[in-house]
Structure formats: C-alpha cells, structure tokens
Design a protein around this motif. Sequence first.
Motif, PDB file in Angstrom:
ATOM      1  N   MET A   1      13.472  52.562 -19.836  1.00 38.23           N
ATOM      2  CA  MET A   1      12.518  51.641 -19.217  1.00 38.23           C
ATOM      3  C   MET A   1      12.535  50.327 -19.979  1.00 38.23           C
ATOM      4  SD  MET A   1       8.474  52.272 -18.395  1.00 38.23           S
ATOM      5  CE  MET A   1       7.606  51.142 -17.315  1.00 38.23           C
ATOM      6  N   ASP A   2      12.769  49.235 -19.255  1.00 35.76           N
ATOM      7  CA  ASP A   2      12.775  47.912 -19.879  1.00 35.76           C
ATOM      8  C   ASP A   2      11.472  47.213 -19.524  1.00 35.76           C
ATOM      9  OD1 ASP A   2      13.136  45.363 -20.795  1.00 35.76           O
ATOM     10  OD2 ASP A   2      15.129  45.096 -19.920  1.00 35.76           O
ATOM     11  N   ILE A   3      10.517  47.262 -20.434  1.00 37.68           N
ATOM     12  CA  ILE A   3       9.192  46.745 -20.114  1.00 37.68           C
ATOM     13  C   ILE A   3       9.138  45.214 -20.104  1.00 37.68           C
ATOM     14  CG2 ILE A   3       8.107  48.823 -21.020  1.00 37.68           C
ATOM     15  CD1 ILE A   3       7.246  47.245 -23.459  1.00 37.68           C
ATOM     16  N   THR A   4      10.245  44.560 -20.407  1.00 39.20           N
ATOM     17  CA  THR A   4      10.269  43.101 -20.385  1.00 39.20           C
ATOM     18  C   THR A   4      10.718  42.544 -19.031  1.00 39.20           C
ATOM     19  OG1 THR A   4      12.570  42.917 -21.157  1.00 39.20           O
ATOM     20  CG2 THR A   4      10.837  43.082 -22.834  1.00 39.20           C
ATOM     21  N   ARG A   5      11.187  43.414 -18.134  1.00 36.10           N
ATOM     22  CA  ARG A   5      11.706  42.887 -16.869  1.00 36.10           C
ATOM     23  C   ARG A   5      11.515  43.805 -15.665  1.00 36.10           C
ATOM     24  NH1 ARG A   5      17.920  41.992 -17.996  1.00 36.10           N
ATOM     25  NH2 ARG A   5      17.017  41.130 -19.903  1.00 36.10           N
ATOM     26  N   ASP A   6      10.959  44.997 -15.859  1.00 37.83           N
ATOM     27  CA  ASP A   6      10.792  45.926 -14.742  1.00 37.83           C
ATOM     28  C   ASP A   6       9.724  45.444 -13.772  1.00 37.83           C
ATOM     29  OD1 ASP A   6      12.738  47.655 -15.614  1.00 37.83           O
ATOM     30  OD2 ASP A   6      11.362  49.070 -16.536  1.00 37.83           O
ATOM     31  N   THR A   7       9.802  45.944 -12.546  1.00 42.68           N
ATOM     32  CA  THR A   7       8.734  45.787 -11.566  1.00 42.68           C
ATOM     33  C   THR A   7       8.093  47.158 -11.423  1.00 42.68           C
ATOM     34  OG1 THR A   7       9.868  44.001 -10.404  1.00 42.68           O
ATOM     35  CG2 THR A   7       8.145  45.154  -9.200  1.00 42.68           C
ATOM     36  N   VAL A   8       6.816  47.252 -11.823  1.00 40.29           N
ATOM     37  CA  VAL A   8       6.171  48.545 -12.053  1.00 40.29           C
ATOM     38  C   VAL A   8       4.983  48.719 -11.111  1.00 40.29           C
ATOM     39  CG1 VAL A   8       5.118  50.039 -13.794  1.00 40.29           C
ATOM     40  CG2 VAL A   8       6.784  48.300 -14.493  1.00 40.29           C
ATOM     41  N   PHE A   9       4.966  49.846 -10.414  1.00 37.83           N
ATOM     42  CA  PHE A   9       3.798  50.208  -9.602  1.00 37.83           C
ATOM     43  C   PHE A   9       3.016  51.284 -10.338  1.00 37.83           C
ATOM     44  CE2 PHE A   9       2.147  52.949  -5.977  1.00 37.83           C
ATOM     45  CZ  PHE A   9       1.014  52.184  -5.785  1.00 37.83           C
ATOM     46  N   ILE A  10       1.688  51.054 -10.520  1.00 37.26           N
ATOM     47  CA  ILE A  10       0.838  51.988 -11.249  1.00 37.26           C
ATOM     48  C   ILE A  10      -0.345  52.381 -10.372  1.00 37.26           C
ATOM     49  CG2 ILE A  10      -0.325  52.490 -13.417  1.00 37.26           C
ATOM     50  CD1 ILE A  10       0.983  50.063 -14.661  1.00 37.26           C
ATOM     51  N   PRO A  11      -0.238  53.476  -9.630  1.00 32.87           N
ATOM     52  CA  PRO A  11      -1.426  53.981  -8.940  1.00 32.87           C
ATOM     53  C   PRO A  11      -2.404  54.550  -9.954  1.00 32.87           C
ATOM     54  CG  PRO A  11       0.440  55.482  -8.656  1.00 32.87           C
ATOM     55  CD  PRO A  11       0.967  54.277  -9.369  1.00 32.87           C
ATOM     56  N   GLY A  12      -3.678  54.197  -9.792  1.00 32.42           N
ATOM     57  CA  GLY A  12      -4.685  54.654 -10.743  1.00 32.42           C
ATOM     58  C   GLY A  12      -4.833  53.741 -11.931  1.00 32.42           C
ATOM     59  N   ALA A  13      -4.613  52.442 -11.748  1.00 31.90           N
ATOM     60  CA  ALA A  13      -4.661  51.499 -12.873  1.00 31.90           C
ATOM     61  C   ALA A  13      -5.837  50.541 -12.777  1.00 31.90           C
ATOM     62  CB  ALA A  13      -3.360  50.712 -12.950  1.00 31.90           C
ATOM     63  N   THR A  14      -6.901  50.960 -12.118  1.00 28.74           N
ATOM     64  CA  THR A  14      -8.062  50.063 -12.018  1.00 28.74           C
ATOM     65  C   THR A  14      -9.027  50.211 -13.182  1.00 28.74           C
ATOM     66  OG1 THR A  14      -9.173  51.705 -10.613  1.00 28.74           O
ATOM     67  CG2 THR A  14      -7.950  49.937  -9.500  1.00 28.74           C
ATOM     68  N   SER A  15      -8.762  51.169 -14.079  1.00 31.67           N
ATOM     69  CA  SER A  15      -9.618  51.348 -15.255  1.00 31.67           C
ATOM     70  C   SER A  15      -8.863  52.185 -16.280  1.00 31.67           C
ATOM     71  CB  SER A  15     -10.932  52.043 -14.875  1.00 31.67           C
ATOM     72  OG  SER A  15     -10.675  53.354 -14.382  1.00 31.67           O
ATOM     73  N   GLY A  16      -9.482  52.365 -17.453  1.00 25.98           N
ATOM     74  CA  GLY A  16      -8.978  53.297 -18.450  1.00 25.98           C
ATOM     75  C   GLY A  16      -7.560  53.025 -18.925  1.00 25.98           C
ATOM     76  N   ILE A  17      -6.834  54.106 -19.168  1.00 29.63           N
ATOM     77  CA  ILE A  17      -5.477  54.003 -19.697  1.00 29.63           C
ATOM     78  C   ILE A  17      -4.576  53.216 -18.751  1.00 29.63           C
ATOM     79  CG2 ILE A  17      -3.404  55.325 -20.266  1.00 29.63           C
ATOM     80  CD1 ILE A  17      -5.234  57.536 -21.321  1.00 29.63           C
ATOM     81  N   GLY A  18      -4.707  53.458 -17.443  1.00 25.71           N
ATOM     82  CA  GLY A  18      -3.858  52.768 -16.484  1.00 25.71           C
ATOM     83  C   GLY A  18      -3.994  51.265 -16.562  1.00 25.71           C
ATOM     84  N   LEU A  19      -5.222  50.770 -16.596  1.00 21.86           N
ATOM     85  CA  LEU A  19      -5.443  49.327 -16.672  1.00 21.86           C
ATOM     86  C   LEU A  19      -4.973  48.777 -18.008  1.00 21.86           C
ATOM     87  CD1 LEU A  19      -6.536  46.702 -15.532  1.00 21.86           C
ATOM     88  CD2 LEU A  19      -8.834  47.389 -16.288  1.00 21.86           C
TER      89      LEU A  19
END
Length: 253
Positions: A1-19
């Motif tokens: 995983m290249d966190i400097t250039r990926d396009t990432v979908f995160i379901p469940g990211a409106t709070s907590g660890i996800g956000l």
Amino acid sequence: MDITRDTVFIPGATSGIGLALARRLQRRGSTVIIGGRRQELLDRLATEHGFGTVRLDTTDADSIRAASEEVIRRWPEVNAVVLMAGIMAPEDWRTAGFLDTAERIVATNVLGPIRLIAAFVEHLRARPNATIVTVSSGLASVPLRPTPTYNASKAFVHMLSESIRLQLAGEGVSVVEIVPPSVQTDLLPGQATNPLAMPLDEFADEVIALLEADPQAHEILVERVKFLRFAEVRGDYDAVVETVNATDPHAAR
C-alpha cells in the motif's frame, strides 16, 4: 500500500479509528473517500476535510452495491478499500434476548466485509498496486467475556484476511490486516475515557508509521496489541485471558 498516492475508499470513516486514519492518509498524499449512513455528517466532513463522500449502510446489501458502483464511477482510480465499519456490543448468552445483538454484529462485522470485498474485488484486480485493508482486533486472539459475538466476528475477519490473501496472490491485490488493541473510541460506552485503552491519536499515528515503514506488510500490529496477538504463541494464553477480563471495565458486566 502506497499511502502517498493511493485512492482509498473507507466505509465507516465518519468517526473513531476510521476518521483518524482517513485524515492521516489524506495528509500523506492519498485521495480519500469516506462512506457512512448520515448524510449531514458526511457533508460536514467533506467541508471540513475535503474528503469525497458516499452514503452507504454496510448492513444493507443493496446499499453496498449502489455505493460501490458510485465510488467506481466517480473515482475510477480507486485502488484501496479499508473495511473500517464495525460495531461492538455486550451480550449475555445466559439470558434471553442475546440473539438480536449477535445477529446485528454478524450483519455488520461479517457480512459487511464479505459484501464490500465482493463489490470491489473485480475492480481492484484491474488496478495497479491494489489493496484490501481489513480491520480485526486483538480480541480475535483473546476473548473479552461480555462480547462473544464481537470476538468471534473479528476472528472471522482475521481468517478471511489470511485466506483471501492466498487466493489473490499473483492477482495484484494485497490484503493487509490492521489489528487494533482496545482504543479510546466510542465503540463501547465509556471506552473513549478508559485509561487502559490506547489513545486514538497514538494508535492512528503508529498504524501510519508501520504502513510507511513496510508498504508490503500483511499485518499491522501496534506494540500494545502484541500482548493479545501472540498470547498462544508465547504459551501464556490462559494468563492473558485472565488479565484482560480482570482489568477491562466492560468485563465486569
């Protein structure tokens, strides 16, 4: 995983660890799309942080199907999905009424990841350097007495991660499992202020540092979770089970 250039979908990211992870991934250079049920919250987070947003309910198969189609249509370059949505609730199998809670946890924590992977896997197989990120728990290895179905659902996520990693080897899709310890979030009442839980920012910072240090990692283990994750390997499983259930305030319920 290249966190400097990926396009990432995160379901469940409106709070907590996800956000917390969404904000850090965006700061590192990723394009981040978040999903959740509450449109007003999604709109606020889009305004505050510039996230892409998609409304979805991870307990609803039709909602997952529609949301995945929208994500792929609007962001065809999406190459990473972080399966963040999950719930935790106490249940007592010695009393009537636990089944509704157990089924709700399975619908969110087990069927949700299965359906999300099914919705995205063909698209990800066609993308370069694609990644599926699952989120299990230290409780997949050592049970907390009040939350049997949650513990079991996270053990399922762990073994699912191990298994689909084997199937997707050579397909260009990596499978990365994040294994949180108890973290100060609102997953359970009082957990956000539990002094024994890991501070949220500390956890998220360590996860990002581990992803940066080893982009090919299969399992992201912060130091605090190794006490649980390797209890059986060390040979002190029974002692760890006793310690966890003696010190965690939720175990007294």
